[in-house]
Design a protein around this motif. Structure first.
Motif, PDB file in Angstrom:
ATOM      1  N   UNK A  71       0.854  -1.182   0.000  1.00  0.00           N
ATOM      2  CA  UNK A  71       0.000   0.000   0.000  1.00  0.00           C
ATOM      3  C   UNK A  71       0.889   1.231   0.000  1.00  0.00           C
ATOM      4  N   UNK A  72       0.497   2.233  -0.738  1.00  0.00           N
ATOM      5  CA  UNK A  72       1.317   3.415  -0.933  1.00  0.00           C
ATOM      6  C   UNK A  72       1.739   4.048   0.388  1.00  0.00           C
ATOM      7  N   UNK A  73       3.024   4.268   0.533  1.00  0.00           N
ATOM      8  CA  UNK A  73       3.572   4.931   1.707  1.00  0.00           C
ATOM      9  C   UNK A  73       3.861   4.038   2.883  1.00  0.00           C
ATOM     10  N   UNK A  74       3.356   2.796   2.863  1.00  0.00           N
ATOM     11  CA  UNK A  74       3.594   1.861   3.967  1.00  0.00           C
ATOM     12  C   UNK A  74       4.786   0.982   3.570  1.00  0.00           C
ATOM     13  N   UNK A  75       5.981   1.515   3.835  1.00  0.00           N
ATOM     14  CA  UNK A  75       7.193   1.016   3.200  1.00  0.00           C
ATOM     15  C   UNK A  75       8.111   0.307   4.179  1.00  0.00           C
ATOM     16  N   UNK A  76       8.645  -0.834   3.755  1.00  0.00           N
ATOM     17  CA  UNK A  76       9.636  -1.593   4.516  1.00  0.00           C
ATOM     18  C   UNK A  76      10.929  -1.673   3.716  1.00  0.00           C
ATOM     19  N   UNK A  77      12.040  -1.822   4.429  1.00  0.00           N
ATOM     20  CA  UNK A  77      13.366  -1.905   3.826  1.00  0.00           C
ATOM     21  C   UNK A  77      13.952  -3.278   4.111  1.00  0.00           C
ATOM     22  N   UNK A  78      14.527  -3.922   3.094  1.00  0.00           N
ATOM     23  CA  UNK A  78      15.201  -5.211   3.264  1.00  0.00           C
ATOM     24  C   UNK A  78      16.554  -5.142   2.573  1.00  0.00           C
ATOM     25  N   UNK A  79      17.596  -5.542   3.299  1.00  0.00           N
ATOM     26  CA  UNK A  79      18.947  -5.572   2.739  1.00  0.00           C
ATOM     27  C   UNK A  79      19.619  -6.886   3.081  1.00  0.00           C
ATOM     28  N   UNK A  80      20.363  -7.428   2.125  1.00  0.00           N
ATOM     29  CA  UNK A  80      21.148  -8.635   2.337  1.00  0.00           C
ATOM     30  C   UNK A  80      22.581  -8.213   2.638  1.00  0.00           C
ATOM     31  N   UNK A  81      23.164  -8.813   3.682  1.00  0.00           N
ATOM     32  CA  UNK A  81      24.502  -8.413   4.119  1.00  0.00           C
ATOM     33  C   UNK A  81      25.225  -9.635   4.670  1.00  0.00           C
ATOM     34  N   UNK A  82      26.517  -9.690   4.484  1.00  0.00           N
ATOM     35  CA  UNK A  82      27.294 -10.784   5.059  1.00  0.00           C
ATOM     36  C   UNK A  82      27.316 -12.014   4.179  1.00  0.00           C
ATOM     37  N   UNK A 149      32.196  -0.063   7.129  1.00  0.00           N
ATOM     38  CA  UNK A 149      33.306   0.846   6.839  1.00  0.00           C
ATOM     39  C   UNK A 149      34.656   0.205   7.152  1.00  0.00           C
ATOM     40  N   UNK A 150      34.674  -0.631   8.201  1.00  0.00           N
ATOM     41  CA  UNK A 150      35.923  -1.263   8.617  1.00  0.00           C
ATOM     42  C   UNK A 150      36.199  -2.559   7.860  1.00  0.00           C
ATOM     43  N   UNK A 151      35.296  -2.929   6.962  1.00  0.00           N
ATOM     44  CA  UNK A 151      35.470  -4.173   6.220  1.00  0.00           C
ATOM     45  C   UNK A 151      35.237  -5.411   7.063  1.00  0.00           C
ATOM     46  N   UNK A 152      34.488  -5.255   8.136  1.00  0.00           N
ATOM     47  CA  UNK A 152      34.217  -6.367   9.054  1.00  0.00           C
ATOM     48  C   UNK A 152      32.826  -6.921   8.768  1.00  0.00           C
ATOM     49  N   UNK A 153      32.724  -7.734   7.742  1.00  0.00           N
ATOM     50  CA  UNK A 153      31.448  -8.275   7.293  1.00  0.00           C
ATOM     51  C   UNK A 153      31.253  -9.675   7.884  1.00  0.00           C
ATOM     52  N   UNK A 154      30.117  -9.958   8.496  1.00  0.00           N
ATOM     53  CA  UNK A 154      29.894 -11.283   9.091  1.00  0.00           C
ATOM     54  C   UNK A 154      29.970 -12.402   8.052  1.00  0.00           C
ATOM     55  N   UNK A 155      30.507 -13.532   8.459  1.00  0.00           N
ATOM     56  CA  UNK A 155      30.535 -14.696   7.581  1.00  0.00           C
ATOM     57  C   UNK A 155      29.129 -15.245   7.359  1.00  0.00           C
ATOM     58  N   UNK A 156      28.302 -15.122   8.369  1.00  0.00           N
ATOM     59  CA  UNK A 156      26.944 -15.649   8.260  1.00  0.00           C
ATOM     60  C   UNK A 156      26.075 -14.692   7.448  1.00  0.00           C
ATOM     61  N   UNK A 157      25.222 -15.204   6.566  1.00  0.00           N
ATOM     62  CA  UNK A 157      24.304 -14.318   5.834  1.00  0.00           C
ATOM     63  C   UNK A 157      23.352 -13.607   6.794  1.00  0.00           C
ATOM     64  N   UNK A 158      23.263 -12.293   6.639  1.00  0.00           N
ATOM     65  CA  UNK A 158      22.411 -11.469   7.491  1.00  0.00           C
ATOM     66  C   UNK A 158      21.375 -10.770   6.615  1.00  0.00           C
ATOM     67  N   UNK A 159      20.130 -10.736   7.086  1.00  0.00           N
ATOM     68  CA  UNK A 159      19.099  -9.908   6.456  1.00  0.00           C
ATOM     69  C   UNK A 159      18.780  -8.771   7.410  1.00  0.00           C
ATOM     70  N   UNK A 160      18.937  -7.544   6.940  1.00  0.00           N
ATOM     71  CA  UNK A 160      18.575  -6.357   7.704  1.00  0.00           C
ATOM     72  C   UNK A 160      17.189  -5.916   7.250  1.00  0.00           C
ATOM     73  N   UNK A 161      16.278  -5.778   8.187  1.00  0.00           N
ATOM     74  CA  UNK A 161      14.886  -5.529   7.824  1.00  0.00           C
ATOM     75  C   UNK A 161      14.304  -4.441   8.727  1.00  0.00           C
ATOM     76  N   UNK A 162      13.765  -3.391   8.112  1.00  0.00           N
ATOM     77  CA  UNK A 162      13.133  -2.288   8.833  1.00  0.00           C
ATOM     78  C   UNK A 162      11.709  -2.165   8.295  1.00  0.00           C
ATOM     79  N   UNK A 163      10.734  -2.442   9.139  1.00  0.00           N
ATOM     80  CA  UNK A 163       9.374  -2.658   8.655  1.00  0.00           C
ATOM     81  C   UNK A 163       8.427  -1.494   8.927  1.00  0.00           C
TER      82      UNK A 163
END
Length: 452
Positions: A71-82, A149-163
């Motif tokens: 629905x318009x304006x009801x926005x979530x963010x998903x990022x893959x990291x690690x 920034x420090x190049x310290x990326x987790x080995x485990x796959x991480x999903x960052x989610x802001x709902x």
């Protein structure tokens, strides 16, 4: 990664300027300044502006993200990291780290400060969302940005989610992700979100509470119908009378104590601090040890149902055909049948019951590597403390993410002053979080990510 958790965060492999807490206060203030009030309907500003802000913060450190909205304006963010090392973390799957962007409304005239100004006063960041839950959004972003920034990326796959929409049940946010975009999440086997990892003080000892369970949600509309008529005449089929009696029975019902595995573990820890043993008979006395927080903890040793709204009629001398009431019902894991059987009995005949939201409870075993990592991270920053699980009286987005089979916990670490009535700040006036608690949370969460 192999950083020794007894060392300063960062270690020799990090950029010398690495500080997981460097941005956390400013990030929290900036998020508070973006009004994302959720009125439970479509009249609010939505989360789009905050979602775009978060996406830009991630993009600055090389983490691409996607914006999702049904629905318009009801926005979530998903990022893959690690997941940088081939095969790393595959045996456990990915880890979902989630927070929500919306907040409940605030009436500025009731506050000492502007609830959307993000002011710092008396050592605290003030504003709507300071504890629910732009504080954890800021902790997560501060740690992730510092590590990226420090190049310290987790080995485990991480999903960052802001709902979006957590404050109204997550139907425009987490539910949309689970129903329409499960492919972005289905590799995750564990999830960490809000309302856990904060401290309470019992007999002079800090006890950190990790959320390992939530009550189910039954937001119900009760409807009574009767015979309309003149208010001056006798009417034995009055909808208002029938509804009022049902509401009174529900509101005054004394629900029995019921202990789930999570609360048995917590109360055993409290009993040890008090110098006794935990039993069902002294559960309520042990809950009183939480002081002001007992208003929340007392609600997680029993089912609850609170009438919250009533509506009937349009003129004082007209008996209406219909009367309605809303009830906020919450039921313990394993006690849903008992809850609804009791509600049906309390309603009695002639009351129709429908749901505004009906969500299941969940309870995750308090064991495993993730629990150990949370515990070690807290104790590394606060060695004299204790850590135990608890059951949350309200609801979070975990109710949706557990549908995908994830083991879920609440872990937004905060070391709080003993005299701060923290639970009263959730949805309360003058919501605020101590600056040093935010910085503590970022350091703890950084240690946690080092181990996951």
């Amino acid at each position: 990664m192999s950083q020794d958790q007894t060392d300063q965060p960062g270690g020799s492999s990090y950029d010398p300027s690495y500080d997981p807490a460097a941005e956390v206060v400013d990030l929290c203030r900036d998020l508070i300044r973006i009004d994302t009030s959720n009125y439970g309907d479509e009249t609010g500003p939505g989360e789009r502006k905050a979602a775009e802000h978060v996406a830009a913060l991630l993009d600055e450190v090389g983490i691409s993200s996607e914006l999702f909205e049904r629905d318009s304006g009801r926005t979530s963010v998903v990022a893959q990291w690690g997941g940088s090392a081939p095969g790393a973390g595959q045996e456990r799957g990915g880890l979902l780290l989630h927070g929500h962007l919306d907040v409940v409304p605030a009436e500025p005239r009731d506050w000492q400060v502007d609830p959307f100004a993000g002011e710092i006063q008396d050592g605290c960041v003030w504003g709507r969302g300071a504890v629910d839950m732009k504080d954890f959004d800021a902790i997560l972003l501060s740690v992730v940005r510092a590590r990226a920034r420090a190049g310290c990326v987790p080995d485990r796959p991480i999903v960052l989610c802001f709902t979006a929409d957590e404050e109204a049940g997550g139907h425009h946010g987490a539910q949309v992700l689970v129903e329409d975009h499960a492919d972005r999440l289905e590799h995750c086997t564990e999830a960490v979100g809000e309302v856990g990892g904060f401290s309470t003080t019992i007999r002079g000892r800090r006890l950190y509470l990790i959320e390992a369970a939530e009550k189910g949600m039954a937001w119900m509309r009760l409807t009574a119908r009767g015979r309309a008529g003149h208010g001056s005449m006798i009417n034995d089929d009055n909808a208002v009378t029938r509804l009022a009696a049902a509401v009174a029975r529900i509101g005054t019902h004394e629900w029995p104590v019921r202990l789930t595995p999570t609360m048995e573990t917590l109360l055993a820890s409290v009993a040890e601090l008090v110098g006794t043993e935990a039993t069902p008979d002294n559960a309520e006395q042990l809950v009183e040890e939480f002081g002001p927080a007992a208003r929340m903890m007392g609600a997680v040793i029993r089912n609850t149902a609170n009438p919250t709204m009533t509506q009937a009629g349009y003129k004082v001398n007209v008996i209406p055909t219909e009367a309605t009431a809303h009830v906020d019902g919450r039921f313990l894991p394993g006690y849903e049948d008992e809850f609804f059987d009791t509600i049906a009995e309390l309603c009695g005949a002639g009351i129709e019951r429908t749901f505004l939201s009906h969500q299941q409870p969940w309870e995750t075993p308090y064991d495993g590597d993730l629990v150990a990592a949370m515990t070690r991270s807290l104790l590394a920053e606060d060695p004299g403390a204790r850590v135990a699980p608890y059951l949350m009286s309200g609801g979070t987005d975990a109710k949706h993410f557990t549908k995908l089979g994830m083991r879920s916990y609440g872990f937004a670490p905060l070391r709080l002053p003993a005299d701060l009535d923290f639970t009263a700040l959730f949805h309360g006036v003058d919501e605020r979080v101590p600056v040093d608690a935010l910085e503590f949370g970022a350091r703890v969460f950084d240690r946690f990510l080092e181990q996951v």
